[in-house]
Design a protein around this motif. Sequence first.
Motif, PDB file in Angstrom:
ATOM      1  N   VAL A  32       0.847  -1.191   0.000  1.00 22.10           N
ATOM      2  CA  VAL A  32       0.000   0.000   0.000  1.00 22.10           C
ATOM      3  C   VAL A  32       0.878   1.235   0.000  1.00 22.10           C
ATOM      4  N   VAL A  33       0.477   2.227  -0.780  1.00 20.27           N
ATOM      5  CA  VAL A  33       1.156   3.526  -0.749  1.00 20.27           C
ATOM      6  C   VAL A  33       0.107   4.550  -0.364  1.00 20.27           C
ATOM      7  N   THR A  34       0.414   5.356   0.644  1.00 19.02           N
ATOM      8  CA  THR A  34      -0.555   6.376   1.057  1.00 19.02           C
ATOM      9  C   THR A  34      -0.257   7.695   0.354  1.00 19.02           C
ATOM     10  N   MET A  35      -1.263   8.276  -0.233  1.00 20.28           N
ATOM     11  CA  MET A  35      -1.121   9.567  -0.905  1.00 20.28           C
ATOM     12  C   MET A  35      -1.994  10.615  -0.197  1.00 20.28           C
TER      13      MET A  35
ATOM     14  N   ASN B 155       9.411   7.393 -13.515  1.00 23.35           N
ATOM     15  CA  ASN B 155       9.980   6.043 -13.338  1.00 23.35           C
ATOM     16  C   ASN B 155      10.928   5.964 -12.151  1.00 23.35           C
ATOM     17  N   GLY B 156      11.312   7.113 -11.658  1.00 24.71           N
ATOM     18  CA  GLY B 156      12.223   7.124 -10.509  1.00 24.71           C
ATOM     19  C   GLY B 156      11.512   7.324  -9.172  1.00 24.71           C
ATOM     20  N   SER B 157      10.180   7.364  -9.189  1.00 25.40           N
ATOM     21  CA  SER B 157       9.453   7.708  -7.948  1.00 25.40           C
ATOM     22  C   SER B 157       9.439   6.583  -6.923  1.00 25.40           C
ATOM     23  N   GLY B 158       9.688   5.373  -7.372  1.00 22.85           N
ATOM     24  CA  GLY B 158       9.633   4.237  -6.445  1.00 22.85           C
ATOM     25  C   GLY B 158       8.218   3.741  -6.205  1.00 22.85           C
TER      26      GLY B 158
ATOM     27  N   TYR C 145       0.635  16.038  -7.257  1.00 21.73           N
ATOM     28  CA  TYR C 145       1.595  15.254  -6.469  1.00 21.73           C
ATOM     29  C   TYR C 145       1.496  13.772  -6.836  1.00 21.73           C
ATOM     30  N   ILE C 146       0.270  13.260  -6.852  1.00 22.96           N
ATOM     31  CA  ILE C 146       0.060  11.833  -7.160  1.00 22.96           C
ATOM     32  C   ILE C 146       0.497  11.542  -8.597  1.00 22.96           C
ATOM     33  N   GLU C 147       0.103  12.454  -9.490  1.00 24.16           N
ATOM     34  CA  GLU C 147       0.417  12.268 -10.906  1.00 24.16           C
ATOM     35  C   GLU C 147       1.929  12.182 -11.127  1.00 24.16           C
TER      36      GLU C 147
END
Length: 424
Positions: A167-170, A192-195, A184-186
Amino acid sequence: MSEDMKVFENLESEVRSYVRNFPTIFTKTKGYKMWDKSGQEYIDFFSGAGALNYGHNDEHMKQKLIDYIVSDGITHSLDMASAAKATFLKAFNDIILKPRDMDYKIMFPGPTGTNTVESALKLARKVTGRTDVISFTNGFHGMTIGSLSVTGNAMKRKGAGIPLQNVVTMPYDNYVDDQDSIDYIERFLEDNGSGVAIPAAMILETVQGEGGINAASFSWIKKIKALCKRWGILLIIDEVQAGVGRTGSFFSFEPAGIKPDIICMSKSLSGYGLPFAATLIRPDIDIFAPGEHNGTFRGNNHAFITATAALDYWKDDQLTNNIKAKSGKTHDFLHQLVEKYPELKGEVRGRGLMVGVASEVEGLSAKIAAKAFEYGLIMETAGPNDEVFKLFPALTIDDQGLDQGLAIIEKSVTNVLKTEAQPV
Ligand code: PMP
């Protein structure tokens, strides 16, 4: 503590919670009122945390249920075909889905909110073949491992006892002042480097209940839907608390003009407070194999009966008009209240009859809710620090009940502020 209450202290687990906030033994209830053993009357602004949107023991639903029980209708049948289920499916489709141009398959998971969320998460992962899910700050989706993993509250998460993964919390709408959470989410999805991997789904409440009555704007919800579409992410809307009229329309996302891929429903769906849940699924992603997700208590026949009767409320505009009128009055009252009492440092939040006041003063909202209980009003708190006192009257409440409840809130606020102002 009274002698009567000792049985709970002696025999019930320490995990009990609401009984601590409302320490009395309730014996009777009707509509928006409850009575305890001593005959004391309470106005209910809690409504079973959103499970009693039509009030307690609705006469029409009660009669249908009594008739069904007396006629020896099926009580338990797993997911076999029952006449009660057939009638509900047809009525739900005819009264709710079709007029809204919504085409969904209806899955009955176990009978609680967390059951529908688990089914939705599992299905989204199966459909997309992806593992991760994006959840949102202050979201609340339930207490089993999957639904807890997408829940924000630190204390609740810690209770899992194991790492909550995939899970990733945004940031939810307006989580950070002056930050556009969509941008921010976009950025995370594009880079590709966001992890952050492209997730199977995003899951959200359009108004966060337990998380503090945070209402997302319709434009934010629309943009989330567009993001999901662009990246092939499934959008799960958790309607467990905000659904069934609480915010003014049957589905809380209706005014945003979107159609989620999966919809989680429970709480007030049965209408009568009976355990019941449904997961609505876009037909082309309805791909669980028979029995791949199952459970003994799928589809509660007594709840099919009351849920079908509850749908009568949606055959005309009477209920929607009542929600509109009563929510207008409630919002006006609360805005005046926070203006009149600046010491509250209050902010009015919410939509429809899903309303609350967040106080910046530590501990104040809990004190106000406790005082309100002394004065005969049942009201809970929400938010990560219980900073919001939360108004959840029955959607069927009349002017007299609403006025009485609001008056108790003002009386509680003045009393608590007076006590706070006294030197120690
Ligand atoms: N989702 C939401 C939005 C909720 O508010 C809740 C319960 N407060 C749940 C899921 C979990 O429902 P249950 O307690 O029936 O498992």
